[in-house]
Design a protein around this motif. Structure first.
Motif, PDB file in Angstrom:
ATOM      1  N   LEU A  21      -1.801  10.535  -2.428  1.00 14.60           N
ATOM      2  CA  LEU A  21      -2.793   9.704  -3.281  1.00 14.60           C
ATOM      3  C   LEU A  21      -1.746   9.103  -5.049  1.00 14.60           C
ATOM      4  O   LEU A  21      -2.294   8.051  -4.953  1.00 14.60           O
ATOM      5  N   ASP A  22      -0.815   9.599  -4.104  1.00 21.34           N
ATOM      6  CA  ASP A  22       0.383   8.951  -5.667  1.00 21.34           C
ATOM      7  C   ASP A  22       0.463   7.702  -5.805  1.00 21.34           C
ATOM      8  O   ASP A  22       0.773   7.186  -6.879  1.00 21.34           O
ATOM      9  N   ASP A  23       0.564   6.814  -4.608  1.00 18.45           N
ATOM     10  CA  ASP A  23       1.059   5.824  -4.923  1.00 18.45           C
ATOM     11  C   ASP A  23      -0.478   4.515  -4.458  1.00 18.45           C
ATOM     12  O   ASP A  23      -0.202   3.860  -4.659  1.00 18.45           O
ATOM     13  N   VAL A  24      -1.103   5.587  -4.339  1.00 12.85           N
ATOM     14  CA  VAL A  24      -2.261   4.813  -4.166  1.00 12.85           C
ATOM     15  C   VAL A  24      -3.706   4.409  -5.489  1.00 12.85           C
ATOM     16  O   VAL A  24      -3.143   5.131  -6.453  1.00 12.85           O
ATOM     17  N   GLU A  25      -3.510   2.999  -6.179  1.00 12.72           N
ATOM     18  CA  GLU A  25      -3.417   2.169  -7.700  1.00 12.72           C
ATOM     19  C   GLU A  25      -5.373   1.593  -6.705  1.00 12.72           C
ATOM     20  O   GLU A  25      -5.798   0.909  -7.717  1.00 12.72           O
ATOM     21  N   SER A  26      -5.858   1.237  -5.910  1.00 17.59           N
ATOM     22  CA  SER A  26      -6.576   0.219  -5.424  1.00 17.59           C
ATOM     23  C   SER A  26      -7.695   1.422  -4.701  1.00 17.59           C
ATOM     24  O   SER A  26      -6.624   1.791  -3.758  1.00 17.59           O
ATOM     25  N   LEU A  27      -8.545   0.439  -3.518  1.00 24.74           N
ATOM     26  CA  LEU A  27      -9.352   0.333  -2.988  1.00 24.74           C
ATOM     27  C   LEU A  27      -8.287  -0.436  -1.348  1.00 24.74           C
ATOM     28  O   LEU A  27      -8.234   0.438  -0.204  1.00 24.74           O
ATOM     29  N   SER A  28      -7.772  -1.367  -1.501  1.00 24.59           N
ATOM     30  CA  SER A  28      -6.700  -1.727  -0.837  1.00 24.59           C
ATOM     31  C   SER A  28      -6.426  -1.048  -0.094  1.00 24.59           C
ATOM     32  O   SER A  28      -5.761  -0.510   0.887  1.00 24.59           O
ATOM     33  N   ASP A  29      -5.420   0.041  -1.255  1.00 25.02           N
ATOM     34  CA  ASP A  29      -4.140   0.844  -0.908  1.00 25.02           C
ATOM     35  C   ASP A  29      -4.703   1.351   0.015  1.00 25.02           C
ATOM     36  O   ASP A  29      -3.621   2.149   1.307  1.00 25.02           O
ATOM     37  N   LEU A  30      -5.746   2.163  -0.101  1.00 31.08           N
ATOM     38  CA  LEU A  30      -6.284   3.054   0.292  1.00 31.08           C
ATOM     39  C   LEU A  30      -6.618   2.741   1.505  1.00 31.08           C
ATOM     40  O   LEU A  30      -6.293   3.858   2.867  1.00 31.08           O
ATOM     41  N   ALA A  31      -7.666   1.838   1.821  1.00 35.13           N
ATOM     42  CA  ALA A  31      -7.675   1.309   3.098  1.00 35.13           C
ATOM     43  C   ALA A  31      -6.252   1.157   4.018  1.00 35.13           C
ATOM     44  O   ALA A  31      -5.992   1.483   5.166  1.00 35.13           O
ATOM     45  N   GLU A  32      -5.504   0.808   3.477  1.00 37.71           N
ATOM     46  CA  GLU A  32      -3.419   0.449   4.188  1.00 37.71           C
ATOM     47  C   GLU A  32      -3.511   1.779   4.884  1.00 37.71           C
ATOM     48  O   GLU A  32      -3.167   1.603   5.454  1.00 37.71           O
ATOM     49  N   LEU A  33      -3.440   3.005   4.063  1.00 34.30           N
ATOM     50  CA  LEU A  33      -2.777   3.739   4.262  1.00 34.30           C
ATOM     51  C   LEU A  33      -4.227   4.902   5.103  1.00 34.30           C
ATOM     52  O   LEU A  33      -2.849   4.788   6.249  1.00 34.30           O
ATOM     53  N   TYR A  81      -8.979   9.919  -8.327  1.00 34.23           N
ATOM     54  CA  TYR A  81      -9.312   9.005  -7.255  1.00 34.23           C
ATOM     55  C   TYR A  81     -10.369   8.607  -7.471  1.00 34.23           C
ATOM     56  O   TYR A  81     -10.524   7.310  -6.695  1.00 34.23           O
ATOM     57  N   GLY A  82     -11.206   9.224  -8.224  1.00 38.26           N
ATOM     58  CA  GLY A  82     -12.943   8.843  -8.117  1.00 38.26           C
ATOM     59  C   GLY A  82     -13.054   7.099  -9.030  1.00 38.26           C
ATOM     60  O   GLY A  82     -13.526   6.262  -8.138  1.00 38.26           O
ATOM     61  N   GLU A  83     -12.246   6.500  -9.896  1.00 42.94           N
ATOM     62  CA  GLU A  83     -12.242   5.888 -10.759  1.00 42.94           C
ATOM     63  C   GLU A  83     -11.849   4.713  -9.028  1.00 42.94           C
ATOM     64  O   GLU A  83     -12.210   3.551  -9.679  1.00 42.94           O
ATOM     65  N   ILE A  84     -10.970   4.920  -8.722  1.00 47.01           N
ATOM     66  CA  ILE A  84     -10.626   3.563  -7.648  1.00 47.01           C
ATOM     67  C   ILE A  84     -12.179   3.523  -7.203  1.00 47.01           C
ATOM     68  O   ILE A  84     -11.801   2.107  -6.045  1.00 47.01           O
ATOM     69  N   LEU A  85     -12.137   4.564  -6.732  1.00 47.62           N
ATOM     70  CA  LEU A  85     -14.090   3.924  -5.555  1.00 47.62           C
ATOM     71  C   LEU A  85     -15.124   3.286  -6.222  1.00 47.62           C
ATOM     72  O   LEU A  85     -15.110   2.850  -5.975  1.00 47.62           O
TER      73      LEU A  85
END
Length: 180
Positions: A21-33, A81-85
């Motif tokens: 999750l190093d490059d994940v900064e938002s829920l959009s990034d996480l959803a795309e992953l 990472y919890g902050e993203i959610l």
């Protein structure tokens, strides 16, 4: 220490993979992953856990908006990472510190709602913005209901054991353990 895994539903069952999750900064990034792990726009679950503090589940079904659940809003809000959610659940933009999570009511009820009741028909306890009242667990507790984990069961899972319990209910516990 964090653990993150993707469970992607296929016509042959579930496939598990660990994820960075190093490059994940938002829920959009996480959803795309999650969408990248899917074949045929089927369901993908992102399972997150921080030791015994909290766990989170993000469900992505094709191009639909992701559905979220966090086991402990306060603990999750204090982790990167919890902050993203949490940003998504309480309507806060990335990097916006205007919402004081410590001021949220965490007694498990919505404002003016008696204890033991749910806020939405889907079991969601989501928040609509900075003035919304949160509960200990936050989000859509029914996001796994059609997969064999009803909201009342999801809310009783303890961090540290939750991801294994979810994977077991899905029939994917061996796959999850293999990537752990």
């Amino acid at each position: 220490m964090y653990f993150a895994a993707l469970l992607a539903r296929t016509e042959d069952g579930w496939e598990a993979s660990d994820t960075e999750l190093d490059d994940v900064e938002s829920l959009s990034d996480l959803a795309e992953l999650a969408r990248e792990a899917s074949t045929d726009d089927d369901t993908v679950l992102v399972l997150l856990e921080q030791e015994d503090a909290w766990f989170g589940v993000v469900r992505v079904d094709g191009e639909e908006d992701p559905r979220l659940y966090v086991s402990d809003a306060v603990a999750a809000s204090r982790s990167s990472y919890g902050e993203i959610l949490m940003n998504e659940l309480i309507g806060r933009e990335y990097g916006d510190d205007d919402v004081d999570l410590d001021s949220l009511d965490l007694d498990g009820t919505e404002d003016g709602e008696p204890e033991g009741s749910t806020s939405d028909e889907d079991g969601s306890t989501g928040a609509d913005g900075p003035d919304a009242v949160a509960s200990g667990p936050l989000g859509d507790a029914e996001l796994l209901g059609d997969l064999g984990v009803p909201g009342r069961e999801l809310r009783t899972l303890e961090p540290g054991d939750a991801l294994g319990g979810i994977a077991e209910a899905l029939g994917a516990s061996e796959m999850l353990e293999a990537v752990r």
